[in-house]
Design a protein around this motif. Sequence first.
Motif, PDB file in Angstrom:
ATOM      1  N   ASP A  16       0.853  -1.191   0.000  1.00  0.00           N
ATOM      2  CA  ASP A  16       0.000   0.000   0.000  1.00  0.00           C
ATOM      3  C   ASP A  16       0.890   1.243   0.000  1.00  0.00           C
ATOM      4  OD1 ASP A  16      -2.230  -1.628   0.116  1.00  0.00           O
ATOM      5  OD2 ASP A  16      -2.541  -1.342   2.272  1.00  0.00           O
ATOM      6  N   PRO A  17       0.349   2.369  -0.458  1.00  0.00           N
ATOM      7  CA  PRO A  17       1.142   3.606  -0.432  1.00  0.00           C
ATOM      8  C   PRO A  17       1.484   4.014   1.002  1.00  0.00           C
ATOM      9  CG  PRO A  17      -0.897   3.889  -1.708  1.00  0.00           C
ATOM     10  CD  PRO A  17      -0.969   2.551  -1.040  1.00  0.00           C
ATOM     11  N   THR A  18       2.598   4.682   1.160  1.00  0.00           N
ATOM     12  CA  THR A  18       2.974   5.233   2.460  1.00  0.00           C
ATOM     13  C   THR A  18       1.971   6.323   2.819  1.00  0.00           C
ATOM     14  OG1 THR A  18       5.295   4.770   2.020  1.00  0.00           O
ATOM     15  CG2 THR A  18       4.827   6.391   3.736  1.00  0.00           C
ATOM     16  N   GLN A  19       1.551   6.331   4.091  1.00  0.00           N
ATOM     17  CA  GLN A  19       0.605   7.335   4.566  1.00  0.00           C
ATOM     18  C   GLN A  19       1.100   7.927   5.878  1.00  0.00           C
ATOM     19  OE1 GLN A  19      -3.461   6.062   4.774  1.00  0.00           O
ATOM     20  NE2 GLN A  19      -3.465   5.255   2.709  1.00  0.00           N
ATOM     21  N   VAL A  20       0.664   9.136   6.150  1.00  0.00           N
ATOM     22  CA  VAL A  20       0.954   9.783   7.427  1.00  0.00           C
ATOM     23  C   VAL A  20      -0.359   9.911   8.184  1.00  0.00           C
ATOM     24  CG1 VAL A  20       1.800  11.861   8.583  1.00  0.00           C
ATOM     25  CG2 VAL A  20       2.959  11.016   6.529  1.00  0.00           C
TER      26      VAL A  20
END
Length: 140
Positions: free
Chosen positions: A84-88
């Motif tokens: 999955d994409p990196t998220q903050v």
Amino acid sequence: MRMALFSLVATVMALGASPAIAQEREQVKLVFEHALPNVEGKRMDAVLVSYPPGSKSLPHRHAASAFIYAYVLSGAIRSQVGNDPTQVYHAGEGFYETPGAHHRISENASDTEPASLLAVFVVDSKDGALTIPDKDATPK
């Protein structure tokens, strides 16, 4: 169950979720462990993960049976699970990990402010270690 989780979050926040000492790695503290009385063979564990500014966890997996809900208590956490994409995620936000997921990135998104999260695990009672670092992950 929902009220118990809110009580647990309040307790963790009262314990102090933002350590001020500088270091490269996260600090992990088990704050709750209990067999689930209505689900034979399962338990719920909760850990407080505190990230000093600029610190991170090594890439890892969790116990094979672990379903995890993570709730950010303070600061901002950068996370990547699987492909999955990196998220903050910021204080008040949460995310989950399914059994067998690979947690590639878990780190404080800030180099100047501490961050913390509460991770609640539902695991098989027989499972030992909650977190298993990747074999090729080397501390820096």
